[in-house]
Design a protein around this motif. Structure first.
Motif, PDB file in Angstrom:
ATOM      1  N   GLN A 127      30.176  33.389  33.414  1.00 42.95           N
ATOM      2  CA  GLN A 127      29.727  34.593  32.727  1.00 42.95           C
ATOM      3  C   GLN A 127      29.209  34.282  31.319  1.00 42.95           C
ATOM      4  OE1 GLN A 127      33.698  36.263  33.208  1.00 42.95           O
ATOM      5  NE2 GLN A 127      32.809  37.988  34.341  1.00 42.95           N
ATOM      6  N   SER A 128      29.268  33.055  30.920  1.00 48.68           N
ATOM      7  CA  SER A 128      28.960  32.653  29.544  1.00 48.68           C
ATOM      8  C   SER A 128      27.464  32.427  29.329  1.00 48.68           C
ATOM      9  CB  SER A 128      29.711  31.365  29.199  1.00 48.68           C
ATOM     10  OG  SER A 128      31.096  31.575  29.305  1.00 48.68           O
ATOM     11  N   ALA A 129      27.071  32.363  28.051  1.00 47.36           N
ATOM     12  CA  ALA A 129      25.699  32.009  27.694  1.00 47.36           C
ATOM     13  C   ALA A 129      25.399  30.609  28.230  1.00 47.36           C
ATOM     14  CB  ALA A 129      25.532  32.054  26.181  1.00 47.36           C
ATOM     15  N   ASN A 130      24.201  30.390  28.711  1.00 47.36           N
ATOM     16  CA  ASN A 130      23.772  29.101  29.257  1.00 47.36           C
ATOM     17  C   ASN A 130      24.668  28.624  30.395  1.00 47.36           C
ATOM     18  OD1 ASN A 130      21.738  28.958  27.216  1.00 47.36           O
ATOM     19  ND2 ASN A 130      23.342  28.258  25.801  1.00 47.36           N
ATOM     20  N   ALA A 131      25.168  29.564  31.199  1.00 45.04           N
ATOM     21  CA  ALA A 131      26.129  29.236  32.252  1.00 45.04           C
ATOM     22  C   ALA A 131      25.588  28.196  33.223  1.00 45.04           C
ATOM     23  CB  ALA A 131      26.553  30.497  32.996  1.00 45.04           C
ATOM     24  N   ILE A 160      27.471  24.666  33.649  1.00 40.52           N
ATOM     25  CA  ILE A 160      28.073  24.350  34.942  1.00 40.52           C
ATOM     26  C   ILE A 160      27.510  23.038  35.484  1.00 40.52           C
ATOM     27  CG2 ILE A 160      28.173  25.090  37.362  1.00 40.52           C
ATOM     28  CD1 ILE A 160      28.485  28.001  36.235  1.00 40.52           C
ATOM     29  N   ALA A 161      26.210  22.859  35.389  1.00 44.21           N
ATOM     30  CA  ALA A 161      25.571  21.634  35.901  1.00 44.21           C
ATOM     31  C   ALA A 161      26.084  20.383  35.195  1.00 44.21           C
ATOM     32  CB  ALA A 161      24.051  21.737  35.760  1.00 44.21           C
ATOM     33  N   LEU A 162      26.440  20.507  33.922  1.00 49.18           N
ATOM     34  CA  LEU A 162      26.885  19.348  33.135  1.00 49.18           C
ATOM     35  C   LEU A 162      28.403  19.145  33.135  1.00 49.18           C
ATOM     36  CD1 LEU A 162      24.513  19.846  30.068  1.00 49.18           C
ATOM     37  CD2 LEU A 162      24.271  18.190  31.941  1.00 49.18           C
ATOM     38  N   ALA A 163      29.131  19.985  33.847  1.00 52.13           N
ATOM     39  CA  ALA A 163      30.602  19.976  33.791  1.00 52.13           C
ATOM     40  C   ALA A 163      31.208  18.960  34.744  1.00 52.13           C
ATOM     41  CB  ALA A 163      31.140  21.371  34.069  1.00 52.13           C
ATOM     42  N   ASP A 164      30.962  17.696  34.508  1.00 51.75           N
ATOM     43  CA  ASP A 164      31.531  16.631  35.326  1.00 51.75           C
ATOM     44  C   ASP A 164      32.596  15.914  34.504  1.00 51.75           C
ATOM     45  OD1 ASP A 164      32.017  14.824  37.334  1.00 51.75           O
ATOM     46  OD2 ASP A 164      30.304  13.552  36.824  1.00 51.75           O
ATOM     47  N   ALA A 205      49.547  28.606  43.170  1.00 53.54           N
ATOM     48  CA  ALA A 205      48.302  28.253  42.476  1.00 53.54           C
ATOM     49  C   ALA A 205      48.084  26.760  42.611  1.00 53.54           C
ATOM     50  CB  ALA A 205      48.388  28.651  41.003  1.00 53.54           C
ATOM     51  N   LYS A 206      46.863  26.321  42.303  1.00 54.03           N
ATOM     52  CA  LYS A 206      46.570  24.895  42.400  1.00 54.03           C
ATOM     53  C   LYS A 206      45.750  24.457  41.195  1.00 54.03           C
ATOM     54  CE  LYS A 206      42.393  25.391  45.224  1.00 54.03           C
ATOM     55  NZ  LYS A 206      41.437  24.891  44.276  1.00 54.03           N
ATOM     56  N   TRP A 207      45.839  23.167  40.904  1.00 50.35           N
ATOM     57  CA  TRP A 207      45.034  22.572  39.848  1.00 50.35           C
ATOM     58  C   TRP A 207      43.645  22.276  40.399  1.00 50.35           C
ATOM     59  CZ3 TRP A 207      46.293  22.298  34.859  1.00 50.35           C
ATOM     60  CH2 TRP A 207      47.643  22.382  34.501  1.00 50.35           C
ATOM     61  N   ASP A 208      42.616  22.693  39.678  1.00 50.44           N
ATOM     62  CA  ASP A 208      41.239  22.382  40.048  1.00 50.44           C
ATOM     63  C   ASP A 208      40.700  21.316  39.103  1.00 50.44           C
ATOM     64  OD1 ASP A 208      40.848  24.233  42.192  1.00 50.44           O
ATOM     65  OD2 ASP A 208      40.767  25.844  40.707  1.00 50.44           O
ATOM     66  N   VAL A 209      40.068  20.291  39.695  1.00 49.16           N
ATOM     67  CA  VAL A 209      39.410  19.246  38.914  1.00 49.16           C
ATOM     68  C   VAL A 209      38.097  19.810  38.395  1.00 49.16           C
ATOM     69  CG1 VAL A 209      38.390  16.938  39.015  1.00 49.16           C
ATOM     70  CG2 VAL A 209      40.471  17.451  40.323  1.00 49.16           C
ATOM     71  N   CYS A 210      37.794  19.585  37.134  1.00 40.76           N
ATOM     72  CA  CYS A 210      36.578  20.112  36.515  1.00 40.76           C
ATOM     73  C   CYS A 210      35.336  19.428  37.087  1.00 40.76           C
ATOM     74  CB  CYS A 210      36.631  19.920  35.006  1.00 40.76           C
ATOM     75  SG  CYS A 210      35.176  20.571  34.169  1.00 40.76           S
ATOM     76  N   SER A 211      34.502  20.230  37.734  1.00 36.08           N
ATOM     77  CA  SER A 211      33.242  19.741  38.298  1.00 36.08           C
ATOM     78  C   SER A 211      32.278  20.927  38.340  1.00 36.08           C
ATOM     79  CB  SER A 211      33.465  19.203  39.716  1.00 36.08           C
ATOM     80  OG  SER A 211      33.688  20.273  40.613  1.00 36.08           O
ATOM     81  N   PRO A 212      31.005  20.679  38.590  1.00 29.06           N
ATOM     82  CA  PRO A 212      30.075  21.798  38.711  1.00 29.06           C
ATOM     83  C   PRO A 212      30.474  22.792  39.811  1.00 29.06           C
ATOM     84  CG  PRO A 212      28.857  19.777  38.367  1.00 29.06           C
ATOM     85  CD  PRO A 212      30.301  19.384  38.577  1.00 29.06           C
ATOM     86  N   ALA A 213      31.202  22.344  40.810  1.00 29.98           N
ATOM     87  CA  ALA A 213      31.621  23.228  41.901  1.00 29.98           C
ATOM     88  C   ALA A 213      32.792  24.132  41.519  1.00 29.98           C
ATOM     89  CB  ALA A 213      31.993  22.399  43.127  1.00 29.98           C
ATOM     90  N   THR A 214      33.578  23.755  40.505  1.00 34.45           N
ATOM     91  CA  THR A 214      34.796  24.506  40.176  1.00 34.45           C
ATOM     92  C   THR A 214      34.769  25.181  38.814  1.00 34.45           C
ATOM     93  OG1 THR A 214      35.852  22.547  39.228  1.00 34.45           O
ATOM     94  CG2 THR A 214      36.242  22.983  41.582  1.00 34.45           C
ATOM     95  N   VAL A 215      34.047  24.639  37.858  1.00 36.39           N
ATOM     96  CA  VAL A 215      34.163  25.074  36.465  1.00 36.39           C
ATOM     97  C   VAL A 215      33.735  26.528  36.244  1.00 36.39           C
ATOM     98  CG1 VAL A 215      31.886  24.365  35.584  1.00 36.39           C
ATOM     99  CG2 VAL A 215      33.911  24.256  34.083  1.00 36.39           C
ATOM    100  N   GLY A 216      32.905  27.076  37.110  1.00 35.45           N
ATOM    101  CA  GLY A 216      32.463  28.456  36.936  1.00 35.45           C
ATOM    102  C   GLY A 216      33.606  29.440  36.854  1.00 35.45           C
ATOM    103  N   ASP A 217      34.719  29.156  37.548  1.00 31.29           N
ATOM    104  CA  ASP A 217      35.885  30.049  37.544  1.00 31.29           C
ATOM    105  C   ASP A 217      36.923  29.688  36.490  1.00 31.29           C
ATOM    106  OD1 ASP A 217      34.895  31.656  39.600  1.00 31.29           O
ATOM    107  OD2 ASP A 217      35.734  30.354  41.145  1.00 31.29           O
TER     108      ASP A 217
END
Length: 186
Positions: free
Chosen positions: A35-39, A43-47, A70-82
């Motif tokens: 939901q952020s500016a330049n999302a 997201i694409a750079l969140a590796d 709940a579970k831990w999510d590894v930061c990646s373009p597929a997960t960081v959006g949430d």
């Protein structure tokens, strides 16, 4: 990580040791990266596999809970959006500066008043001039009602499904629990 006893061996993989930060609050902390500016660019750079996030499910309870699903999510373009945007950008800067694993625990719920995050004892210790109306029995009525109607409080909030609080004829979104409390008082 392997733990051995006389009868069992438990092996857990992908374990990191680093800093853990609790991200708690209301709508500003709840705001997601998507939901952020330049999302799209963010997201694409969140590796960042050394950054992890755990989103605490929204539930209504009058007492602290010992466990959650709940579970831990590894930061990646597929997960960081949430991920919480504030939590992610903070974790990213810490990781860049310190070079150690960073975990963020997001426990936020927009639109809630501070009273619903406090124990009755903590609230009672506040000076009278800063207290707002707080009645645990009336919150229990609301909690029982919400949990009896399916219990999927996260789903109610996410889809803004309308609920009918007890003893009223009006409707209100779950995210506006303070209005529900006022209506229950009537």
């Amino acid at each position: 990580l392997t733990v051995r006893s006389k009868k069992n061996v438990i092996t857990i993989g992908n374990v990191l040791l680093g800093d853990i930060w609790v991200c708690s609050g209301q709508s500003n902390m709840e705001w997601m990266v998507k939901q952020s500016a330049n999302a799209d660019e963010e997201i694409a750079l969140a590796d960042f596999p050394m950054i992890r996030s755990l989103n605490v499910p929204r539930t209504v309870a009058l007492e602290p809970r010992d466990d959650l699903s709940a579970k831990w999510d590894v930061c990646s373009p597929a997960t960081v959006g949430d991920f919480s945007a504030v939590g992610y950008f903070y974790a990213r800067e810490l990781y860049r500066e310190l070079g150690i694993p960073i975990g963020i625990i997001n426990s936020s719920w927009g639109g809630t008043l501070i009273e619903v995050w406090m124990s009755g004892d903590s609230y009672s210790a506040l000076p009278d001039n800063v207290k707002r109306h707080y009645d645990p029995m009336k919150m229990q009525v609301l909690t029982d009602y919400l949990q009896s109607d399916g219990g999927d409080l996260d789903g109610y909030h996410r889809h803004e499904r309308m609920i009918l609080p007890p003893k009223t004829n009006g409707t209100t979104p779950l995210r506006n629990i303070p209005q529900c409390r006022r209506r229950i008082n009537q």
